[in-house]
Write an enzyme that holds these catalytic residues in place. Structure first.
Site, PDB file in Angstrom:
ATOM      1  N   TYR A   1       0.857  -1.187   0.000  1.00  0.00           N
ATOM      2  CA  TYR A   1       0.000   0.000   0.000  1.00  0.00           C
ATOM      3  C   TYR A   1       0.894   1.238   0.000  1.00  0.00           C
ATOM      4  CZ  TYR A   1      -3.912   3.024   1.558  1.00  0.00           C
ATOM      5  OH  TYR A   1      -4.858   4.005   1.674  1.00  0.00           O
TER       6      TYR A   1
ATOM      7  N   LYS B   1      -1.036  -0.960  -4.235  1.00  0.00           N
ATOM      8  CA  LYS B   1      -2.110   0.036  -4.301  1.00  0.00           C
ATOM      9  C   LYS B   1      -1.429   1.396  -4.328  1.00  0.00           C
ATOM     10  CE  LYS B   1      -6.132   1.816  -1.753  1.00  0.00           C
ATOM     11  NZ  LYS B   1      -5.652   3.129  -1.281  1.00  0.00           N
TER      12      LYS B   1
ATOM     13  N   SER C   1      -1.629   5.178  -4.139  1.00  0.00           N
ATOM     14  CA  SER C   1      -2.333   6.398  -3.744  1.00  0.00           C
ATOM     15  C   SER C   1      -1.362   7.569  -3.867  1.00  0.00           C
ATOM     16  CB  SER C   1      -2.873   6.266  -2.322  1.00  0.00           C
ATOM     17  OG  SER C   1      -3.853   5.259  -2.267  1.00  0.00           O
TER      18      SER C   1
ATOM     19  N   GLY D   1      -5.232   4.110  -6.523  1.00  0.00           N
ATOM     20  CA  GLY D   1      -5.857   4.517  -5.266  1.00  0.00           C
ATOM     21  C   GLY D   1      -6.138   5.996  -5.171  1.00  0.00           C
TER      22      GLY D   1
ATOM     23  N   SER E   1     -12.419   5.753  -1.852  1.00  0.00           N
ATOM     24  CA  SER E   1     -13.461   6.078  -0.886  1.00  0.00           C
ATOM     25  C   SER E   1     -14.733   6.563  -1.576  1.00  0.00           C
ATOM     26  CB  SER E   1     -12.963   7.144   0.080  1.00  0.00           C
ATOM     27  OG  SER E   1     -12.519   8.299  -0.626  1.00  0.00           O
TER      28      SER E   1
END
Length: 305
Positions: free
Chosen positions: A140, A170, A172, A195, A214
């Site tokens: 992540y 992932k 982000s 992400g 989200s």
């Protein structure tokens, strides 16, 4: 494990809490059904949106068990984020995820004592992978919160030879060049999950197929329209919903780009999941009313349905 691939939208669910701050598992099943109705068929739990770092180990285990239980034969995948402040607890959660039948796991690095080199980061991830050797493991990469910011291309060069069940990462981050290089070099064997929600349409142009976010909790339908339009070579249609999405994000930023703002949006349009945990500030009643007004003016409530 080699055939495991996430596809399409993957919601990063919010964790429901009672008003006193206790974990509330009751909404999980109706919550999942709302996601499925929006065409969102996989989840990534206990991450940033899920306030995983603010929860105890027993709470994280209970939440993971509930998602796996209600998602059986309904969800395509339940990915459990197991990252903690130390390796021992991370390993404990990785083993637990395997025991309960999770689809895959993911982990951040430790965030207080940070890995200073790529080799140390890879060693850390290898220890996690060995704790659950039969589960796909995603690193992540969220440097804005972890403070660990190595190029993922360099990470993959080392991790691909030393982390046996590595599935990818992932991502982000806004560095699209980095993820594009990884897709070019390692995209056949590994999967790189986007992400950053606002990169949904741009990332499809360079080959991304799975998106963790989200906002997919409450705008799965329009984001699925973006994916469908792109696949049908309808760029104008894809751009229409993408630009509307960016207008929504602008409002979210205005009210604080945090979990509380988006939980407020969930209660306004989907399901009430309760407050956030400190130090994330909760949205006041006045802020929530103003947020509702701004969302109404942009056509949000019609757009998401």
């Amino acid at each position: 494990m080699g055939d495991f691939k996430l596809k399409g939208l993957v919601a990063a669910p919010f964790t429901p809490f009672h008003e006193n701050g206790d974990l509330n598992l009751t909404p999980i099943e109706p919550y999942m059904n709302l996601l499925l109705a929006d065409g969102v068929k996989s989840v990534f739990i206990c991450g940033t949106t899920g306030e995983g770092p603010s929860m105890t180990l027993p709470e994280r285990k209970s939440l993971a068990e509930k998602w796996v239980q209600v998602g059986k034969d309904k969800l395509d995948a339940v990915v459990v984020h197991v990252g903690c402040g130390n390796l021992r607890e991370t390993i404990e959660l990785a083993k637990h995820a395997k025991e309960i039948g999770a689809s895959a796991i993911a982990s951040i690095p430790s965030v207080f004592f940070k890995p200073k080199t790529i080799d140390l980061l890879v060693d850390y991830m290898r220890e996690i992978s060995l704790a659950a050797p039969d589960l796909p493991l995603y690193y992540y990469h969220i440097p804005g919160l972890t403070g660990t910011d190595f190029p993922m291309y360099d990470f993959m060069e080392v991790a691909s030879t030393r982390v046996p069940n590595l599935a990818g990462f992932k991502f982000s981050h806004m560095n699209t060049e980095d993820i594009m290089l990884c897709l070019h070099q390692y995209g056949v064997k590994y999967q790189f999950l986007v992400g950053t929600d606002s990169l949904l349409l741009p990332s499809m142009t360079f080959g991304s197929e799975a998106f963790v976010g989200s906002t997919y909790n409450f705008c799965g339908k329009p984001c699925n329209r973006v994916i469908a339009a792109f696949k049908n070579k309808d760029l104008e249609g894809a751009q229409k919903d993408q630009f509307k999405f960016l207008a929504m994000v602008k409002i979210i930023v205005q009210y604080g780009l945090n979990v509380a703002t988006q939980k407020a949006m969930m209660s306004l349009s989907r399901i009430d999941l309760g407050p956030t945990r400190a130090p994330i500030p909760n949205t006041s009643a006045e802020q929530k009313e103003a947020l509702k007004k701004d969302l109404t003016e942009m056509g949000y409530f019609e757009w998401i349905n």
